[in-house]
Every structure is written in C-alpha cells, then in structure tokens.
Scaffold this active site. Structure first.
Site, PDB file in Angstrom:
ATOM      1  N   SER A 181      28.035-102.233   6.150  1.00  0.00           N
ATOM      2  CA  SER A 181      26.987-103.255   6.020  1.00  0.00           C
ATOM      3  C   SER A 181      25.613-102.826   6.518  1.00  0.00           C
ATOM      4  CB  SER A 181      27.386-104.535   6.756  1.00  0.00           C
ATOM      5  OG  SER A 181      28.385-105.206   6.028  1.00  0.00           O
ATOM      6  N   LYS A 219      23.046-102.549   3.901  1.00  0.00           N
ATOM      7  CA  LYS A 219      22.407-103.713   3.289  1.00  0.00           C
ATOM      8  C   LYS A 219      20.899-103.735   3.541  1.00  0.00           C
ATOM      9  CE  LYS A 219      26.308-106.982   3.144  1.00  0.00           C
ATOM     10  NZ  LYS A 219      27.521-106.264   3.521  1.00  0.00           N
ATOM     11  N   TYR A 236      27.008-100.995  -5.077  1.00  0.00           N
ATOM     12  CA  TYR A 236      27.333-101.564  -3.759  1.00  0.00           C
ATOM     13  C   TYR A 236      28.450-100.770  -3.087  1.00  0.00           C
ATOM     14  CZ  TYR A 236      28.944-105.023  -0.331  1.00  0.00           C
ATOM     15  OH  TYR A 236      29.328-105.653   0.816  1.00  0.00           O
ATOM     16  N   TYR A 249      26.275-110.464  11.611  1.00  0.00           N
ATOM     17  CA  TYR A 249      27.314-111.378  11.124  1.00  0.00           C
ATOM     18  C   TYR A 249      27.177-112.745  11.811  1.00  0.00           C
ATOM     19  CZ  TYR A 249      29.375-107.026   9.319  1.00  0.00           C
ATOM     20  OH  TYR A 249      29.596-105.834   8.689  1.00  0.00           O
ATOM     21  N   VAL A 273      31.082-102.931   9.575  1.00  0.00           N
ATOM     22  CA  VAL A 273      32.471-102.990  10.059  1.00  0.00           C
ATOM     23  C   VAL A 273      33.058-101.621  10.372  1.00  0.00           C
ATOM     24  CG1 VAL A 273      33.028-105.219   9.006  1.00  0.00           C
ATOM     25  CG2 VAL A 273      33.401-103.091   7.714  1.00  0.00           C
TER      26      VAL A 273
END
Lengths: 313, 313, 313, 313
Positions: C65, C68, C193, C244, C262
């Site tokens: 992540s 992102k 992605y 998160y 993660v």
C-alpha cells in the site's frame, strides 16, 4: 369467493392495469420501452390442467429473476439440500438484490439466499453438465419439460445486454470467490447466469412453472421431475424472499409463494390448486410489477388463496 | 406419518433434549442459570381441544419476545392494519432484533417489522387503555382469555431486570421518536414493553396462544376475540420474521408460523390443526431454543405440519 | 529533544523491536513467514542529504500500500487535481481498506479516498502511458528517479500472488466500473495495481520517497519532479487516511503524514526536515507494522516531529 | 502571499459571501431563518494580539458543535489522555455526526471520536464538577477565560430547543450506556451537552478559542490554561474529524485544524500564528458553512496557512 373463469380474469386485468402508472418499464432490457407500460397479462393453470388467460398473456419477456427458482431446483437436484446450503444461505435480507455490503458487513461467507443475485450466481456454479453450452442445454431442457413448450429459447440481444451491463454482477461473483463461496469457474457461473436471465417466456409458460411447484414436481405428462421435499424448500424461500424487498408484504397480502423478475414477470404457486403466470412490465423501485402485484393480491382475496387461512373453521 | 400421542411426545422430547448442549441459558434473566439448560417441555393443543404434553411442560418462563405477537394482535384490533403499518413495516431484516443501524442505514422512518424490538416498542405505543396500568391490565385480560388461565401475571423481578438492562431498548425507543414513528409517550411505551416481556407462562399457555391463531381467533369458550384477517397478518409475519435471524430456516424446515423468545419459549401455529407451546431455555446465538427448535422441526416432519406440502397429490 | 544520530537510531530500534510480538507477519506474501517477525529497520534522510540507518534497513519488502502514494502523485501529475477527485474522494473512512459495502451503503459513485484499495485501483486507471507495460515502465522510472535507485524492480512471485489472490480486488474494480468511477479498461487497471504492489524496496528507498514529499517534489539531483501543490494534497491525505483505520491515532501520536503497507513498510514525511523509511513485517489487525508504528511515535516524541506543535512559543 | 489587513478581510468576505446560495440556514435553531442566509463575518486574532475583523463579525450564534473541542479540552484536563480515550475513539468516520449504526455495525463499545455527537456526549460525562449547574459553571468559566469575555452565556431558548429536539441525541446517549462507554448519569451528560451547545458567541470569541490552541494553551493574560500536549491532541483530531464528513477535503484545501458547527460557526487554528473565527449561517448538507468554508480555503491560499507547505524550500 369468486369463481375462476376467463371472464373473471378479464375483469381482474382491467381492475389492476391502472396500477401500472405507479411503476416504470426497465428500459435497460432490449426492446423494453414505455409503450410496454400498460401491458398486463395473466394465465392460471389448475391442477386439473384447465387454463384460464386474460389480457396480454401472450406477450413474452425475459425471465430475469424468475429464473432463480429454476436454477435452485436444478442445483437441489444435482447436489442435494445440504450441499447447496453450504454455499448459499436461506435467510431473507433487507438489502437490495444486488447488494455486496449486506454480505460483507455481516462477515458472511455465503450470500443471504438464492433469490438475490449473488446467491443465484453461486447456485448457477452448482449446476452440472460440463461446459457451459451443455449446462445451459440441460437447464433449457428442464424448463421445456415443465412448461411443455419446446420453443423456449434464449434471446441473444438480452444475453448481450446482460454481458454489457454485467459489471455489478461480475463484482458480486468475484466477491463470492473471495469469500470462498464460489469455488468453481467464476466466469462460467456468470455466463450461465446471464443466459438463464435471457430465456423468453409468456404467461402460460410462467403459470406452468408455478403448476409444477403446486403439484410437487409432477410435469404435464405425469412424470415427477424433482422430489417434493426439494420443492417445499423452493416454495418456503419464495415466501420469505421471492418478491425482493416486498416479500414480507406479499406474505401478508397474497399469502402464497411468488417470485418476480424485473421484466415484470411473476410466478405464483398455490399448492394443490394452481400455478399463476403474470406479465406486467411496469415495475416499482423494489423490482416488482406494480399492476402484476396488484393482480396477485386481488386473486388471493377473490379466490381465497391465502395459505394462512384456516380452512377447517 | 406418526400419530400425535403423549407417548410420541415423550420420545420426541428425549430425542431433542441433547440439542441443549449447543445453546446457552440467557443468564441476564432472573432465576435463569445453567441448571435450566436441560429443561425441555412441550404442550400441543388441537382444534378439537385435546391436550398432549411431555417433558418439563409446567416449567414457567417469562414470555420475552413471544409477547410481540400478542401486542401486535391488540394493536391491529385497536387501530386496524392500515394504521399499524404506517408505524411499523412488515419486511424481514437480516439485522439483529435490537439493531438500530438497520433502520438508520436505510433512511427508514419505521422499524422493519413488529418482531424486532424497535417494532414491538412502537406497537406497544399503539395499545389503547389510557394510563399504563390500564393498558397492561387490558393486555393481561386478553392473554388470560385466550389461554383460559386467570393466574397469569407479570414477574416483578423480571420487570425490574428489564428496566435495569433497558439501555439498548431505551435507545431504540428514542431513535423511533426521532424518526417520527413513535409519536406517543416514549417512556410509557417502553414501560409497557418491559411489562409484557415479564409475564410468566408455561407450555400449555403458549400452546393455547398458538391454538387461538390456528382457530382464526376463536378462544376456548368459542368466542371470537379478534377477526381472522388480522390473524392471517400475524401468522404471515411470524413465518417471515418470527424466529429471529433463522426465520428463513424455520420456513424451510418447519414450514408453519412460529415465534420464539430468549427465555427459550416457542409458539407454533398449524392452521386448522393445532397450537404448539415449547419451553427449552438453552438458546443459540440468534436467540432460539436449540432443543426447542429441533423439536419444532421434528414435529413438522413426523406429523406432516409443513404448509408447503401439497396435500391433494 | 534527542539528537538524530546512527547511535540514537540503534537504540530506538532496540526499544521498539519488542512490539513485534503484538503483530503477525502477512504470510499471504511470498517469502513472508514467521522468521521475519523480529526484523525492524529504519532509514532517515534529511533535507541536507544526510542518511541515518539502523537495524535491518537493507531488508527489502514489496511496497504494497505504500505504492498508493506514488500512484496518486503520477495521476495528479497526469490529470490534475480536479479530474482525479472527480474519480476518487478525499474523505477518511471507518471501513476496512478493501471494503465494498462502505461505498455501496453511502450510494457513492466514488471510492472514499486514494488510500483504500478501490481508490487506488481507479487512480491506477488514470496513469497515462498507453499499454500496461509502458504505463508500468513510466511508474517505475518515476520511482527510480525519486529514490535515486536504478535497481528497483517488480518481484515476479509477488505479482503472481497478487493475481492469484486477487478476487476481492477484482470485485472492487468491477464494482467501481458499475458505479461509473472506473471508465477505462478494468483488467488493465487491476494489472497495473498488482504490479505496483510488487515492487521491492528497502528502508533507504522508502525514506527517499518521504524526502521527495518533505522537499515538495525536488529529487536528489535537484530536479522538481512534481509541483508542490500536488504534494500538499498527497500529504494531507496521508495524514487523514494513510495508516489504515489507525490514521486518527497516528495524527495524534505521530503528527506528521505517514503511509503504511501490509508488508510492514512505513513512509514518513516531515516537511522541510526529513523523509523516514521503516520496514517491520509484523503487522496489527488494521495492517500497520507494530514495531514500525511504535518507532514512528518514538521518533515524533524524541525529535519533536509533531506538526501540531507550536514552535514559536 | 497577501497581507493580513482589515481591508483584505473586507474583500475576502465579499468574495465568499455569494457561496451562501449553496447552503441553507438551519431553521431548527431558535431565531434562525432565511434572513440570516447572507450573513458572513470573520475575526482573526494573531499571536501578537492584533485583531482583524470584517463583515457581520458581531453577529452571535450558538456554539453548537464548536463546543465539542472545549469539552474535549476540559475532559483531557480532568482525566488525562489515557482515560478519555478509553471512553471515546480518535478515528475519523464516514458516517454522519449523529449516526448510531456506525458504532453498532463495527461492534464498537466507543464512539468513533469526540467530534461526533455520541463522542461529545460521553466526553461531557467526563467533565468534573459535581452537579450539572456546577459542571456547566466550570465549563463557562473556562470559556470566558480563554475568550476574555465575561459576558458569555447560554441562550435559554436554544437550550430548550435542544431538549425538545433531543430524541436522536438521547438515543445515542442510551446506546452508549448500553455498550458501557457512558457509565455516569446519562441524563446529566445529555443535559450538559445541550447546555454547551447553547452558549452564544460571535466571531471574536471564536477566534480567541482558535488563538488559545495556536498558542498551545496560553490565554490572553499569559496564563497557561491547559498543557500543550493536550492541545496537540485536540488539533490533530480537528484536522482528521473537525469538519464533519468534509474533514478530508479541508485537510487538503485548508491544511490547518478547523471545527465547525451547524449554526454556521467555524474555528480555525494556525499554530504559532493565529486563531480564526467565522460565522456564516447557511450550511451545506454535511453541516459546514458554505460561505465560511470558502473563506477558510481562501485565507489558507492567500495567507499561506497550509501546514503541509514546506517552508524551508
């Protein structure tokens, strides 16, 4: 109590047709436009094989969600109740038929029931037959036998529209794969789901599906297509979940198992007495035919079809 | 098909009692502790007024949620179907019986149905009678008449426990006031709700409630307490929503209207045939008696009580 | 206030390493197993180009992540703020990063923000470059330039695992297509992605990403890669949504923009002062490195990095 | 970068006033009607004690949700950070400020954060002082000291309206009791919450609250009212959750901590530089002043107030 005759049905149709103004035609379906708004037809077939029809009873529409009960019958036949309900639940939901959040927010592995889209897609994954052409052939043969109509076929333009507009159902299917409910080929299950939605039927065909359920699985030729205990399961699920998010209302106001589709079709089952097939394309926000739903409730009142009556009193 | 006899019921009780291990006694109720786990009793009263009983059928428990159907009968009697369902819905929900989010997330004004707590509280607000003592007296007289039991009374310790543990129900009640569903005195509605939950009954009492519904409103003395059309409504809602979040499963596996309570009580209704009363305090996570639920399903199979059967075939 | 030195960082690592016991290694990632639990590394690069490192700072992990924020930078560069936020929101959510219900239940067309999976997938659909090989090449060139590391590459086994375990993300992508948020090729967006999640980096690489943000877009060679106003947007979104469902806690306890993955990676940005890169594979239930998170908070306290301080007093 | 002068502020007010057409006055508040729509006022107080004002800066409104940050300061002062956040969370939510479902659906014991109603009510339960008159006196004294305004008082008609329209907040309060978050007297907590919502302030008062936060707790007389570390916590929570469900947008477009109320009030904090107070009663659907919000963003751009800037470059 009224007598079931063609004359009675003609009057009933004219009484209920005005309810179409409360609905809208689902124009995402090919050839569905506002000119269909006022169409309303009904066929009733009784256990003694008499047929009564009125209105636009020969107007054919794609089965859409009414196909979900056929798929459930076949899956029960192929895998049995225990295996089917390891994959899909049997509880009503207050969420829309295409909801994902309903499943997610309950940390559920299984869709709520076989009458919502996610449930029907996993049910489709359970229908046997090898490749998808063979599986759909088998489905169609089953449907032809119970309707005694060898002409039944999928409409290619409806099928193509299902694919073109299929993003939400594809999302549901992959979600069910992510939870482990859909363990077979996702795209095959989706494709079979799209095909069965696209089979065209008219009122008499729908009424014969209802009659099969009303006769506990005995087809027009007297052959038992499916064991009675599976059909009790199907009828109970129709009662609690068959009319989208108005199922509770129909349990109260009709009082017998029904299943509707967004093409405006409704199948009704009065065990031991009759099957009912209705087409009325103007649907309400929950997905049920407005005129058709009014007709279901009127038939229940006039012909005393409510199962929650106490006959012996 | 088995014959309904006391002997048969004795065997059925012993078959089902072991299912109690899958449940837990709801120790938030006064005098409820683990020593009640293995209690299981049943009474069945048929339309010809025969009574069959077995097991711990004289063990009394507070009505808890089984009271919801009595409150609904009275509200229907007092205000009629149209007015009642302006205030409460008739759709099943997939949320827990004490959920607020279910109502909020659907931008709903009304609770989903009269079988969830929020729904029952607004139903209580519709029961006529002036002050709360008079309203509860009226409720109790109605219950005494249908059970033919003049000894019925509220247990003070259960009532006090309802008040002491009432924060969630109070939250629900004020929520329903904020949406406009509960327009009468909130604290009075809550208080009546707490009282009716605390009335003590044993199996025969429960079975007589079922029998009233099975006889379309005719009490043991032959007097009609409530019109049949209201009872059809109650029975349909029991079918779709009576067994908490297992209502769909009971529609499939029992196939007749039932209502359960977290005291382990169950009322069953087989129209035109019998009322069933069960007490089995060990309940599952959804709130249903585990041994009692097994017994309901066994009775359905053995005595052919499933309404979705096709008797004429 | 402590002094930033390698010695200080060594002590800090040993202070925080024990927090790994509160987390678990994400074993769905290739080569991730419990032997990684106690790994913890950090690199800090200051605006004057000094580098400080300690612990397992050369242990490489897939970006997951943390990618992102790179994708968001490129999409802002390619389409501008207005167009990007027509496609994705900028509000924090209380739902999990892979939630669909969050979007559905709010009748939303757009994912909540670019830090949740659905948001990052639609952001990927906005990255220019023609076919996916070219788009990923462009992404990787951008990343190599800001990290000054020409060796960066995608790990094939991680990419294959992303595809194999991709059902939930595929479901999210088709859901976003069904709402109209993802109007370009769904499978291409997903594939990009999956690729960017699989790029391997170690602590110094992560710290250099942080430094680019801390220097408002100026790369190690002094070239401005992206305009400062886009980076303010990225940093604000990291602050409200980067960690998160603990983003609020990190805003309070760290007080500067962070983004976690993660794989146990964390990128921290202290504007005008430093970029922070951390790797600690044991993650908590929300997805954040437990030891790494403890280290972020300790650095904030010891080095006075909290933006909500009032320096002038 | 513009210069902060009264002249500049006058122009800024006129630039932003037209945004009021996008909002509506909250007519559930006493004396709030559509004639207030075009009102817009601002006061800015800098750390060197200069005051700049423009527009309807002396128009007083009830604090409404801007009171939530005062209550949080007092609770942090009285119980400390650890105890306060055992009772309330610090995470942003995507649900509305008066949502119950948000808490319920996450099986949460605690409200998401102190900026939503449920969170503020439990925070109120933590303010010390014995009976409610004394607790409110203490609250008011604290507010008077930081605003240097001894005239501050509760408006009785607003307080009465809070009580009369309080069903939803009462529902929230009892819900929090049912989860165990609100362990003190529920009605007392609610009553204090209603009172603090009803205190009347105008722009300069609001700006002085902002200034206290910008000066890390030092009041106009130079006394430190509350320790700096508590104010960092308050500011971080304002950044992630202060502007209702547009908090993410304000983090991006303003970039400094703000808190709004449905009376159209906004408090802004630029640490080490200034406090901002705005009143503009026309609010959008999320609850924020439309003209006031436009002004906040304009001030950020013109005066370079965004914390995510990199000053040293």
């Amino acid at each position: 109590m009224k007598q079931l005759t063609n004359e009675y049905l003609n009057e009933a149709i004219e009484d209920c047709r005005p309810y179409a103004v409360n609905g809208n035609v689902n124009t995402s379906l090919p050839n569905f436009d506002d000119t269909l708004r006022d169409k309303l037809g009904v066929s009733i077939m009784t256990t003694d094989q008499s047929v009564y029809s009125a209105g636009n009873s020969t107007h054919c529409v794609p089965m859409q969600s009414t196909a979900k009960i056929i798929a459930l019958m076949l899956a029960l036949h192929d895998f049995g109740k225990e295996r089917v309900f390891q994959t899909v639940g049997m509880e009503p939901t207050d969420e829309m038929f295409n909801s994902i959040g309903a499943i997610e927010s309950h940390d559920k592995v299984k869709p709520f029931n076989p009458m919502v889209n996610a449930g029907a897609i996993v049910v489709c994954s359970l229908i046997k037959g090898g490749n998808n052409d063979n599986r759909f052939d088998r489905y169609l043969r089953f449907l032809k036998q119970m309707t005694n109509n060898n002409e039944l076929a999928m409409d290619e333009s409806v099928y193509q529209a299902e694919i073109a507009n299929g993003a939400r159902n594809r999302s549901l299917a992959y979600f069910m794969q992510s939870t482990g409910a859909l363990i077979f080929d996702v795209e095959a299950a989706l494709d079979l789901y799209f095909r069965i939605n696209a089979v065209m039927m008219c009122c008499e065909d729908f009424s014969r599906v209802g009659l099969l359920l009303a006769r506990d699985g005995v087809d027009p030729g007297g052959e038992r297509l499916i064991p009675p205990h599976h059909l009790r399961t199907v009828k109970a699920i129709m009662m609690t979940s068959g009319m989208y998010n108005s199922s509770g209302e129909y349990a109260v106001d009709a009082g017998f198992p029904c299943k509707s589709g967004v093409s405006g079709s409704i199948i009704g089952v009065v065990s031991g007495r009759m099957g009912i097939g209705i087409v009325g394309p103007a649907i309400d926000k929950k997905g049920n035919s407005t005129a058709g739903g009014a007709l279901i409730k009127k038939l229940s009142r006039d012909l005393k079809l409510n199962m929650f009556r106490t006959e012996t009193l």
